[in-house]
Write an enzyme that holds these catalytic residues in place. Structure first.
Site, PDB file in Angstrom:
ATOM      1  N   GLU A 109      61.679  23.524  94.116  1.00 22.10           N
ATOM      2  CA  GLU A 109      63.008  23.596  93.516  1.00 22.10           C
ATOM      3  C   GLU A 109      63.988  23.903  94.640  1.00 22.10           C
ATOM      4  O   GLU A 109      64.032  25.013  95.162  1.00 22.10           O
ATOM      5  CB  GLU A 109      63.091  24.702  92.460  1.00 22.10           C
ATOM      6  CG  GLU A 109      64.476  24.775  91.822  1.00 22.10           C
ATOM      7  CD  GLU A 109      64.884  26.173  91.389  1.00 22.10           C
ATOM      8  OE1 GLU A 109      65.718  26.289  90.480  1.00 22.10           O
ATOM      9  OE2 GLU A 109      64.388  27.153  91.974  1.00 22.10           O
TER      10      GLU A 109
ATOM     11  N   ASP B 202      59.667  28.313  93.113  1.00 20.85           N
ATOM     12  CA  ASP B 202      61.011  28.715  92.746  1.00 20.85           C
ATOM     13  C   ASP B 202      61.847  29.011  93.990  1.00 20.85           C
ATOM     14  O   ASP B 202      61.352  29.598  94.958  1.00 20.85           O
ATOM     15  CB  ASP B 202      60.923  29.963  91.861  1.00 20.85           C
ATOM     16  CG  ASP B 202      62.265  30.431  91.357  1.00 20.85           C
ATOM     17  OD1 ASP B 202      62.908  29.678  90.608  1.00 20.85           O
ATOM     18  OD2 ASP B 202      62.669  31.559  91.709  1.00 20.85           O
TER      19      ASP B 202
END
Length: 657
Positions: free
Chosen positions: A444, A415
């Site tokens: 990401e 993340d």
């Protein structure tokens, strides 16, 4: 393992973070510049984690002193004019208060430039791509391959110019660096243009070779390793930055853990309910599951505000329940990605609660702080606080956490990857790949960052294609723009061996079908499954689900939508040319609604297919400038028409020999 890692390539005006690996927070570490260009005045401070800001081009050696040894790390610095420029290298997003612990610099270069202000980082979530920051031909690319020839290791570099460059590959220079950790002196090897040769007898256990291509700027580095196998004199060659092959062949499926199986009133835990849905997922044909965070959290249902990095969330079950789910997935041939959240903790984390407005707290230095006493964060997010990665206790804590969960996962979805220092990701990769070379790392990063393929991640969110699919579905761009988006990977300097995850929605985004309608949704799904990349579905997408994070409406599945995804998943499994390994080719085509239609070729070995996508309502006739079998491989029906091929949303045709 305190050595800081592989050699680095940067330019004057950029900065990198230097840090010991596998640190002992109670130990003393210090950095010095032990070798530098004669006109450099660059120095380092007294902290265990330092930011190196070169002031002159040339070769530097940063020396790390630990309680037990000293280690050298070579840093090749190019002139400031070599800073990456061109399409896909513009900074975008909102600056946080994190200074250097959360930087991404430019989308073509993950390293920060020295600027005034509080810091800079690419934004997370939807947004526009960055603007070019300068003139130039764009970054070249490079691939390294190794072979054993007689008594030498031969490393061959294959440089490629930027797609828009007027240079030939032969005009590009290549610069090699030997890994400082392997103890091989440069005088022991021979470099001739694009080739490096090393006698096998100078290699103790391993020789790692790193290189960049150089044109108007320098490429993302590639690396190979020559490994000695036992005492028999045998050697193996490994390309260090290739994604695991299995990761490029899967169909990914994101599960929003607190909504996916919320209709199950009989299961004792959420993991049990999810486990009971595995047969459905197996029947659907997905084979890699990404679970949104499963750790202890502050009560927000998305789970990204973590309060304990070592415990499974009470509302989901316990570690035994989680492991039972993973084992059950493995029994069905599915792999599992663990959502790794490292940039921040929740403000409800006990360490933050102790540190907040308490400079005497032992955890105060774990976090970044604004001048007003509030924690560093991004975009005004009020429930999280950024970690300070210059603190060795933070690094130790998070390394221990990733070790803990790597044992019970097949990979990490990382993340906010742009908001964690490169030095940490590089350590993570080498740490995990040493145990399991097949462990998968997915970042990401919005917009994507080419440098994040340099010893950090295997597969990248294709944010450019995602944004473009949204624009095409809204009618704001012609359908052919999706080909520009895919080709943008190379223009943004990603090497050819990088892999990408294709998607049209996820838990952070509204449902595509709500924003763009049925017709565009079916065409966009066709794009996700026929363009080069790893297709990803967000749980419920295949049902026609309209709520972003709602409980799935299992009793209201739209069979027309589900059948469409069944056909596309079957198509991908049957025709390897449509996978990541097939080539993408532009072709000539025509249609009355040409802004809503795109056609392209996919080719692998002896197989070639023509894909046609129609984002408009209803059927349209598309003419393609080559001969194909008119049987649509998606539907199994003939699409022959007097003036071409009849296409509803997506059709795939076999090209004639």
């Amino acid at each position: 393992m305190n050595h800081p890692g592989q050699p680095q390539f940067i330019a004057v005006g950029d900065a990198i973070q230097l840090a010991p690996r596998d640190p002992d927070p109670d130990a003393e570490y210090s950095w010095t510049i032990s070798d530098a260009p004669i006109d450099s005045d660059t120095s380092l401070g007294d902290d265990p984690v330092e930011h190196f800001v070169p002031d002159a081009p040339g070769r530097y050696v940063a020396t790390l002193t630990t309680p037990h040894d000293t280690f050298n790390q070579t840093i090749r610095v190019f002139p400031s004019s070599y800073q990456p420029t061109g399409e896909g290298t513009g900074a975008t997003g909102v600056s946080g208060y994190s200074g250097y612990s959360g930087y991404s610099g430019q989308s073509g270069s993950g390293r920060p430039q020295q600027r005034s202000g509080s810091g800079f980082a690419s934004g997370s979530g939807s947004g526009a791509l960055g603007e070019s920051q300068g003139e130039g031909e764009g970054r070249p690319r490079v691939r390294l391959d190794g072979d054993i020839v007689d008594d030498e290791a031969v490393i061959t570099a294959t440089p490629k110019p930027h797609p828009d460059s007027s240079r030939d590959a032969e005009e590009l220079d290549v610069e090699f660096l030997l890994d400082d950790r392997d103890g091989v002196e440069e005088s022991a090897v021979t470099i001739d243009g694009h080739e490096l040769r090393a006698p096998l007898d100078v290699i103790d256990d391993e020789l790692r070779v790193h290189a960049v291509a150089i044109g108007d700027s320098y490429s993302v580095a590639d690396a190979v390793s020559i490994d000695r196998l036992g005492d028999e004199g045998d050697f193996a060659v490994h390309r260090l930055y290739d994604p695991p092959q299995w990761g490029k062949e899967v169909t990914l499926y994101e599960i929003y853990v607190r909504g996916y199986a919320a209709d199950d009133d009989e299961a004792e835990t959420t993991f049990e309910a999810l486990e009971k849905r595995l047969d459905y997922m197996e029947d659907l044909g997905v084979d890699c599951l990404w679970l949104t965070p499963v750790l202890q959290h502050d009560g927000a249902p998305h789970g990204y505000n973590i309060t304990d990095f070592f415990s499974i969330a009470d509302d989901l079950g316990d570690r035994e329940d989680y492991e039972s789910f993973v084992d059950a997935a493995h029994e069905r041939g599915m792999s599992v990605l663990f959502d790794l959240v490292l940039n921040h903790s929740a403000r409800d984390h006990p360490y933050f609660e102790d540190a907040y407005q308490n400079p005497d707290s032992e955890y105060y230095d774990w976090y970044e702080w604004q001048d007003n006493g509030e924690p560093g964060t991004y975009f005004g997010w009020e429930f999280i606080a950024n970690f300070d990665f210059t603190n060795l206790e933070v690094r130790r804590h998070l390394l221990d956490a990733l070790d803990t969960w790597a044992e019970v996962a097949d990979g990490f979805r990382c993340d906010m990857a742009w908001a964690v220092p490169e030095s940490f990701w590089k350590e993570m990769r080498e740490r995990l790949k040493a145990i399991d070379p097949e462990f998968l790392l997915l970042d990401e990063t919005i917009p994507y960052i080419a440098d994040f393929h340099e010893g950090m991640f295997d597969i990248h969110f294709d944010t450019t294609t995602y944004f473009t699919l949204r624009q095409v579905g809204d009618g704001n761009q012609p359908a052919e723009a999706i080909l520009d988006a895919v080709e943008g990977r190379q223009r943004s300097a990603f090497p050819d061996h990088a892999a990408f995850m294709l998607y049209m929605e996820n838990h952070d985004e509204t449902r595509y079908i709500v924003d763009c309608g049925d017709a565009a949704t079916k065409a966009a799904a066709g794009a996700v499954f026929t363009l080069p990349g790893v297709p990803m579905l967000y749980g419920g997408q295949e049902l026609g689900q309209r709520g972003r994070r709602d409980h799935l409406a299992w009793d209201h599945v739209r069979e027309e939508i589900r059948d469409h995804y069944d056909q596309l998943i079957d198509l991908k499994q049957e025709y390897p040319a449509l996978s990541s390994n097939g080539d993408l080719q532009r072709i000539d085509y025509d249609a009355d609604n040409e802004d809503e239609v795109v056609a392209f070729g996919r080719e692998s070995d002896d197989d070639r297919y023509i894909v046609v996508l129609n984002f408009g309502e209803g059927e349209t006739v598309v003419g393609v400038d080559e001969t194909v079998d008119a049987t649509d491989l998606v539907s199994g029906e003939s699409r022959a028409a007097e003036e071409g091929l009849t296409v509803d949303s997506v059709a795939v045709f076999e090209a004639a020999d």
